[in-house]
Design a protein around this motif. Structure first.
Motif, PDB file in Angstrom:
ATOM      1  N   MET A   1     -29.008 -29.240  25.296  1.00  0.00           N
ATOM      2  CA  MET A   1     -28.606 -28.628  26.557  1.00  0.00           C
ATOM      3  C   MET A   1     -29.139 -27.213  26.665  1.00  0.00           C
ATOM      4  O   MET A   1     -29.359 -26.554  25.663  1.00  0.00           O
ATOM      5  N   ASN A   2     -29.265 -26.765  27.879  1.00  0.00           N
ATOM      6  CA  ASN A   2     -29.730 -25.404  28.118  1.00  0.00           C
ATOM      7  C   ASN A   2     -28.541 -24.451  28.165  1.00  0.00           C
ATOM      8  O   ASN A   2     -27.522 -24.740  28.786  1.00  0.00           O
ATOM      9  N   TYR A   3     -28.685 -23.313  27.534  1.00  0.00           N
ATOM     10  CA  TYR A   3     -27.638 -22.297  27.521  1.00  0.00           C
ATOM     11  C   TYR A   3     -28.212 -21.009  28.073  1.00  0.00           C
ATOM     12  O   TYR A   3     -29.403 -20.768  27.931  1.00  0.00           O
ATOM     13  N   PRO A   4     -27.483 -20.171  28.701  1.00  0.00           N
ATOM     14  CA  PRO A   4     -26.049 -20.226  28.929  1.00  0.00           C
ATOM     15  C   PRO A   4     -25.663 -21.306  29.939  1.00  0.00           C
ATOM     16  O   PRO A   4     -26.460 -21.695  30.778  1.00  0.00           O
ATOM     17  N   ARG A   5     -24.396 -21.744  29.828  1.00  0.00           N
ATOM     18  CA  ARG A   5     -23.891 -22.827  30.667  1.00  0.00           C
ATOM     19  C   ARG A   5     -22.528 -22.440  31.240  1.00  0.00           C
ATOM     20  O   ARG A   5     -21.696 -21.888  30.542  1.00  0.00           O
ATOM     21  N   MET A   6     -22.303 -22.734  32.519  1.00  0.00           N
ATOM     22  CA  MET A   6     -21.076 -22.365  33.219  1.00  0.00           C
ATOM     23  C   MET A   6     -20.051 -23.486  33.084  1.00  0.00           C
ATOM     24  O   MET A   6     -20.369 -24.653  33.280  1.00  0.00           O
ATOM     25  N   LEU A   7     -18.797 -23.102  32.765  1.00  0.00           N
ATOM     26  CA  LEU A   7     -17.671 -24.037  32.726  1.00  0.00           C
ATOM     27  C   LEU A   7     -16.587 -23.508  33.658  1.00  0.00           C
ATOM     28  O   LEU A   7     -16.562 -22.325  34.003  1.00  0.00           O
ATOM     29  N   TYR A   8     -15.650 -24.394  34.046  1.00  0.00           N
ATOM     30  CA  TYR A   8     -14.683 -24.073  35.089  1.00  0.00           C
ATOM     31  C   TYR A   8     -13.261 -24.445  34.688  1.00  0.00           C
ATOM     32  O   TYR A   8     -13.050 -25.359  33.887  1.00  0.00           O
ATOM     33  N   LYS A   9     -12.268 -23.771  35.316  1.00  0.00           N
ATOM     34  CA  LYS A   9     -10.842 -24.105  35.218  1.00  0.00           C
ATOM     35  C   LYS A   9     -10.260 -23.978  36.613  1.00  0.00           C
ATOM     36  O   LYS A   9     -10.646 -23.099  37.375  1.00  0.00           O
ATOM     37  N   GLY A  10      -9.316 -24.840  36.944  1.00  0.00           N
ATOM     38  CA  GLY A  10      -8.660 -24.789  38.250  1.00  0.00           C
ATOM     39  C   GLY A  10      -8.907 -26.064  39.017  1.00  0.00           C
ATOM     40  O   GLY A  10      -8.782 -27.161  38.484  1.00  0.00           O
ATOM     41  N   ASN A  11      -9.276 -25.943  40.298  1.00  0.00           N
ATOM     42  CA  ASN A  11      -9.638 -27.099  41.110  1.00  0.00           C
ATOM     43  C   ASN A  11     -10.891 -26.748  41.903  1.00  0.00           C
ATOM     44  O   ASN A  11     -11.388 -25.633  41.818  1.00  0.00           O
ATOM     45  N   GLU A  13     -11.279 -26.060  44.903  1.00  0.00           N
ATOM     46  CA  GLU A  13     -11.084 -25.033  45.922  1.00  0.00           C
ATOM     47  C   GLU A  13     -10.890 -23.655  45.283  1.00  0.00           C
ATOM     48  O   GLU A  13     -11.422 -22.666  45.756  1.00  0.00           O
ATOM     49  N   LYS A  14     -10.104 -23.608  44.229  1.00  0.00           N
ATOM     50  CA  LYS A  14      -9.816 -22.347  43.536  1.00  0.00           C
ATOM     51  C   LYS A  14     -10.077 -22.577  42.061  1.00  0.00           C
ATOM     52  O   LYS A  14      -9.430 -23.414  41.428  1.00  0.00           O
ATOM     53  N   TYR A  15     -11.011 -21.803  41.521  1.00  0.00           N
ATOM     54  CA  TYR A  15     -11.349 -21.988  40.119  1.00  0.00           C
ATOM     55  C   TYR A  15     -11.803 -20.683  39.492  1.00  0.00           C
ATOM     56  O   TYR A  15     -12.151 -19.725  40.175  1.00  0.00           O
ATOM     57  N   GLN A  16     -11.769 -20.685  38.168  1.00  0.00           N
ATOM     58  CA  GLN A  16     -12.282 -19.581  37.373  1.00  0.00           C
ATOM     59  C   GLN A  16     -13.523 -20.086  36.659  1.00  0.00           C
ATOM     60  O   GLN A  16     -13.652 -21.292  36.415  1.00  0.00           O
ATOM     61  N   THR A  17     -14.406 -19.160  36.306  1.00  0.00           N
ATOM     62  CA  THR A  17     -15.616 -19.558  35.592  1.00  0.00           C
ATOM     63  C   THR A  17     -15.745 -18.771  34.301  1.00  0.00           C
ATOM     64  O   THR A  17     -15.199 -17.677  34.155  1.00  0.00           O
ATOM     65  N   VAL A  18     -16.489 -19.387  33.369  1.00  0.00           N
ATOM     66  CA  VAL A  18     -16.828 -18.729  32.115  1.00  0.00           C
ATOM     67  C   VAL A  18     -18.192 -19.256  31.687  1.00  0.00           C
ATOM     68  O   VAL A  18     -18.570 -20.377  32.053  1.00  0.00           O
ATOM     69  N   ILE A  19     -18.916 -18.464  30.945  1.00  0.00           N
ATOM     70  CA  ILE A  19     -20.251 -18.880  30.508  1.00  0.00           C
ATOM     71  C   ILE A  19     -20.226 -19.161  29.013  1.00  0.00           C
ATOM     72  O   ILE A  19     -19.812 -18.310  28.214  1.00  0.00           O
ATOM     73  N   ALA A  20     -20.670 -20.361  28.647  1.00  0.00           N
ATOM     74  CA  ALA A  20     -20.799 -20.731  27.239  1.00  0.00           C
ATOM     75  C   ALA A  20     -22.177 -20.292  26.767  1.00  0.00           C
ATOM     76  O   ALA A  20     -23.187 -20.628  27.386  1.00  0.00           O
ATOM     77  N   ASP A  21     -22.223 -19.562  25.664  1.00  0.00           N
ATOM     78  CA  ASP A  21     -23.482 -19.030  25.155  1.00  0.00           C
ATOM     79  C   ASP A  21     -24.250 -20.020  24.288  1.00  0.00           C
ATOM     80  O   ASP A  21     -25.473 -19.966  24.213  1.00  0.00           O
ATOM     81  N   ASP A  22     -23.496 -20.916  23.600  1.00  0.00           N
ATOM     82  CA  ASP A  22     -24.147 -21.900  22.723  1.00  0.00           C
ATOM     83  C   ASP A  22     -23.216 -23.085  22.545  1.00  0.00           C
ATOM     84  O   ASP A  22     -22.123 -23.123  23.120  1.00  0.00           O
ATOM     85  N   GLU A  23     -23.621 -24.072  21.739  1.00  0.00           N
ATOM     86  CA  GLU A  23     -22.833 -25.301  21.570  1.00  0.00           C
ATOM     87  C   GLU A  23     -21.458 -25.018  20.974  1.00  0.00           C
ATOM     88  O   GLU A  23     -20.461 -25.608  21.402  1.00  0.00           O
TER      89      GLU A  23
END
Length: 145
Positions: A1-11, A13-23
């Motif tokens: 997979m390519n990094y950095p990668r964005m992950l989410y929490k919430g739904n 409509e309303k969510y938070q994001t975080v970036i994963a730097d590696d596996e």
């Protein structure tokens, strides 16, 4: 997979994001409940017990404008009352300080001049050997302000 990668929490409509730097970082985030955007629920699910329900499109879970306005008016009234009470407290505090000062003067007037000199000496306040009792009282009061 390519990094950095964005992950989410919430739904969706309303969510938070975080970036994963590696596996390894991605594995930690997934363990904490972060997911891909496509895995987010479409809308927030309600709390059990009916206090907050799933948004079903029915407007019964919304607060009517009139009720909201009434609450806003009540908040404004309470803020005004709070401001008035603060003024009363400030006025009462000033009055209290003045009464304490008068009481202190009365107590000092009833004290012998030699005892006043002892108090002044204990507090390190300079006074003249021939100062009157009134002067000694003024010196003690000036130091207590």
């Amino acid at each position: 997979m390519n990094y950095p990668r964005m992950l989410y929490k919430g739904n969706q409509e309303k969510y938070q994001t975080v970036i994963a730097d590696d596996e390894d970082h991605e594995a930690e985030l997934i363990a904490d409940g972060w997911v891909n955007y496509g895995e987010l629920p479409e809308r927030e699910q309600g709390v059990e017990g009916g206090s907050i329900g799933e948004n079903t499109g029915d407007s019964s879970s919304f607060v009517p404008v009139e009720q909201f306005d009434a609450l806003a008016l009540k908040v404004a009234e309470l803020e005004e009352e709070n401001a008035q009470l603060k003024e009363v407290i400030e006025k009462g505090s000033a009055e209290n300080a003045e009464l304490r000062k008068k009481l202190r003067i009365k107590e000092l007037e009833d004290t012998h001049a030699d005892d006043l000199k002892v108090l002044l000496t204990e507090q390190g306040i300079q006074f003249g050997a021939r100062d009157s009792k009134a002067t000694l009282i003024e010196l003690l009061n000036a130091d207590s302000n």
